[in-house]
Scaffold this active site. Structure first.
Site, PDB file in Angstrom:
ATOM      1  N   TYR A   1      29.918  11.583  66.794  1.00 22.64           N
ATOM      2  CA  TYR A   1      30.536  12.861  66.428  1.00 22.64           C
ATOM      3  C   TYR A   1      30.326  13.946  67.483  1.00 22.64           C
ATOM      4  O   TYR A   1      30.863  15.045  67.351  1.00 22.64           O
ATOM      5  CB  TYR A   1      29.955  13.371  65.098  1.00 22.64           C
TER       6      TYR A   1
ATOM      7  N   HIS B   1      34.867  19.289  64.907  1.00 29.79           N
ATOM      8  CA  HIS B   1      34.034  19.720  63.778  1.00 29.79           C
ATOM      9  C   HIS B   1      32.607  20.060  64.226  1.00 29.79           C
ATOM     10  O   HIS B   1      31.872  20.712  63.496  1.00 29.79           O
ATOM     11  CB  HIS B   1      33.998  18.592  62.744  1.00 29.79           C
TER      12      HIS B   1
ATOM     13  N   PHE C   1      24.823  15.982  57.526  1.00 32.27           N
ATOM     14  CA  PHE C   1      26.277  15.918  57.613  1.00 32.27           C
ATOM     15  C   PHE C   1      26.848  17.236  57.107  1.00 32.27           C
ATOM     16  O   PHE C   1      26.233  17.948  56.317  1.00 32.27           O
ATOM     17  CB  PHE C   1      26.879  14.701  56.889  1.00 32.27           C
TER      18      PHE C   1
ATOM     19  N   ASN D   1      29.074  18.424  55.062  1.00 36.48           N
ATOM     20  CA  ASN D   1      29.306  18.835  53.676  1.00 36.48           C
ATOM     21  C   ASN D   1      28.039  19.173  52.903  1.00 36.48           C
ATOM     22  O   ASN D   1      28.119  19.701  51.798  1.00 36.48           O
ATOM     23  CB  ASN D   1      30.090  17.753  52.932  1.00 36.48           C
TER      24      ASN D   1
ATOM     25  N   ASP E   1      33.539  25.620  63.031  1.00 38.26           N
ATOM     26  CA  ASP E   1      34.943  25.447  63.392  1.00 38.26           C
ATOM     27  C   ASP E   1      35.854  26.061  62.338  1.00 38.26           C
ATOM     28  O   ASP E   1      35.534  26.064  61.160  1.00 38.26           O
ATOM     29  CB  ASP E   1      35.266  23.957  63.544  1.00 38.26           C
TER      30      ASP E   1
ATOM     31  N   ASN F   1      34.034  22.732  53.881  1.00 43.28           N
ATOM     32  CA  ASN F   1      32.992  22.158  53.022  1.00 43.28           C
ATOM     33  C   ASN F   1      31.573  22.519  53.453  1.00 43.28           C
ATOM     34  O   ASN F   1      30.681  22.639  52.615  1.00 43.28           O
ATOM     35  CB  ASN F   1      33.161  20.644  52.925  1.00 43.28           C
TER      36      ASN F   1
END
Length: 193
Positions: free
Chosen positions: A14, A19, A64, A66, A91, A112
């Site tokens: 990632y 993100h 993560f 969320n 973002d 989220n």
């Protein structure tokens, strides 16, 4: 004392995702000032140092995106910080790539990570929203935010992150307008957007 949190997802797969621009921004702050080595605490990577004689903790939640509020909430409570001393960098789909907006409080706009922070911490904190652009269709959003920045994006991304990092002290002093002006001027002067 301040807590500056960058939002993103942990893991090398990632690292260059749109993100993860919050992680990238916090890394830029880390590199621009003298901070301790990263350590693991509060389900996050955390570092501390000083910016203009103000104690600052940098945090990158490893829960993560969320679930970011879990780690940030733990850190806020541990250090007994008020929301007014929390800066979140993340973002924003609804801003053109490279555009920056700052606000205190407000809604989550469907993000989220922000929903999680609002649920665990409250809403009256400083938000630095960095535009990544919208792919045009709701069905493409997931793929877009988890997609890597393009070669074209790199032209504005590095200078923008440097400008954010170099001017973050203005925000800590409470001068949101000058912070925004300096960041915007850097981008304008380099004809990046």
């Amino acid at each position: 004392m301040w807590l500056i949190a960058g939002l993103g997802n942990p893991g090398s797969q990632y690292r260059n995702n749109r993100h993860n621009i919050g992680f990238m921004a916090v890394d830029a702050v880390y590199q621009s000032f003298s901070f301790s080595p990263w350590s693991k605490k509060f389900q996050a990577e955390i570092s501390n140092g000083f910016i203009n004689n103000e104690k600052v903790f940098l945090i990158k939640p490893q829960t993560f995106m969320n679930l970011s509020g879990q780690a940030i909430g733990e850190a806020l409570r541990f250090y007994k910080l008020d929301l007014k001393n929390l800066i979140i960098i993340y973002d924003e789909l609804d801003l053109s790539p490279g555009r920056v907006r700052i606000k205190i409080g407000g809604g989550n706009n469907g993000h989220n990570g922000i929903k999680s922070i609002d649920a665990h911490c409250g809403t009256d904190y400083c938000r630095i929203r960095i535009g990544i652009g919208h792919p045009g269709s709701k069905e493409l959003v997931h793929q877009h935010v988890l997609g890597n920045f393009t070669k074209f994006d790199q032209e504005w991304l590095s200078p923008l992150l440097d400008a954010l990092a170099k001017n973050i002290a203005l925000l800590i002093k409470g001068d949101k307008s000058l912070f925004m002006n300096e960041v915007s001027q850097t981008i304008k002067n380099k004809n990046l957007l």
